[in-house]
Design a protein around this motif. Sequence first.
Motif, PDB file in Angstrom:
ATOM      1  N   ASP A  28       0.796  -1.304   0.019  1.00  0.00           N
ATOM      2  CA  ASP A  28       0.027   0.008  -0.044  1.00  0.00           C
ATOM      3  C   ASP A  28       1.062   1.305   0.053  1.00  0.00           C
ATOM      4  O   ASP A  28       1.801   1.304   0.765  1.00  0.00           O
ATOM      5  N   LYS A  29       0.386   2.121  -0.659  1.00  0.00           N
ATOM      6  CA  LYS A  29       1.124   3.406  -0.976  1.00  0.00           C
ATOM      7  C   LYS A  29       0.593   4.452  -0.380  1.00  0.00           C
ATOM      8  O   LYS A  29      -0.741   4.679  -0.262  1.00  0.00           O
ATOM      9  N   SER A  30       1.365   5.641   0.122  1.00  0.00           N
ATOM     10  CA  SER A  30       0.637   6.648   0.787  1.00  0.00           C
ATOM     11  C   SER A  30       0.294   7.622  -0.455  1.00  0.00           C
ATOM     12  O   SER A  30       1.248   7.824  -1.371  1.00  0.00           O
ATOM     13  N   THR A  31      -0.695   8.346  -0.175  1.00  0.00           N
ATOM     14  CA  THR A  31      -1.194   9.507  -0.932  1.00  0.00           C
ATOM     15  C   THR A  31      -0.968  11.017  -0.511  1.00  0.00           C
ATOM     16  O   THR A  31      -1.688  11.962  -0.838  1.00  0.00           O
ATOM     17  N   SER A  38       7.324  15.047  -1.585  1.00  0.00           N
ATOM     18  CA  SER A  38       8.127  13.802  -1.372  1.00  0.00           C
ATOM     19  C   SER A  38       9.510  14.046  -1.464  1.00  0.00           C
ATOM     20  O   SER A  38      10.207  13.706  -0.628  1.00  0.00           O
ATOM     21  N   GLU A  53       7.852   6.475   6.428  1.00  0.00           N
ATOM     22  CA  GLU A  53       7.053   5.149   6.274  1.00  0.00           C
ATOM     23  C   GLU A  53       5.507   5.528   5.989  1.00  0.00           C
ATOM     24  O   GLU A  53       5.297   6.396   6.553  1.00  0.00           O
ATOM     25  N   TYR A  54       4.711   4.522   5.452  1.00  0.00           N
ATOM     26  CA  TYR A  54       3.147   4.504   5.720  1.00  0.00           C
ATOM     27  C   TYR A  54       2.915   3.231   6.237  1.00  0.00           C
ATOM     28  O   TYR A  54       3.426   2.306   5.804  1.00  0.00           O
ATOM     29  N   ASP A  61       0.990   7.988   7.702  1.00  0.00           N
ATOM     30  CA  ASP A  61       2.294   8.365   7.254  1.00  0.00           C
ATOM     31  C   ASP A  61       3.183   8.629   8.727  1.00  0.00           C
ATOM     32  O   ASP A  61       2.440   9.384   9.549  1.00  0.00           O
TER      33      ASP A  61
END
Length: 185
Positions: A28-31, A38, A53-54, A61
């Motif tokens: 899973d990635k952070s938005t 970033s 990290e997320y 985050d």
Amino acid sequence: MKIKCSMIIMLCLFQAGCATYYHILGPDKSTFYADQESSILEKTVKSIDFDYEYDADLDIDYVFSLYHGFTDFKPGDKELSQALDGMDSAALISYSEKIYWLRRIAVYKLERYRNQGDWKNYTFIEKYLLPPLDYYSDLLEKQALKKDKSYADRIDKRKKAIDRRALWEMRRKEFEELWKYDYNS
């Protein structure tokens, strides 16, 4: 013998399938951060021996120290100042406020877990996520105040606005979660 061979082959295919599935979909990635944010995040956390990290389970985050403890961090004002050289004050203030927003979200989640009696997540946020995030946020705020002296006049007003917006956002997410599980069943 044929059964053992077929079991081994099935096991290998299953493990390769899981690894392929994970590789294709990825973690899973952070938005939370935009592209410019970033790059600022990466540059600033590296300068003070932190990383980011997320956590998908908590949907948050966070930043953390790479080498030091969970509450004591090496002084990083000088290194952070060097990493932020050349950045205009408006971008730094905006990024500092974004990190303050993240800090408030973590505090609201902490309070929610305390009210729910979810002590595992409460302790995780309180002991491991919040101290480095507070430290990082304070460092960025100091740098923003050094870059733009007039920001000191409006910082309290901006923080109150961020607090209200973050609280509203948390309540909206809680409502959407309730709606999803209770009314769309």
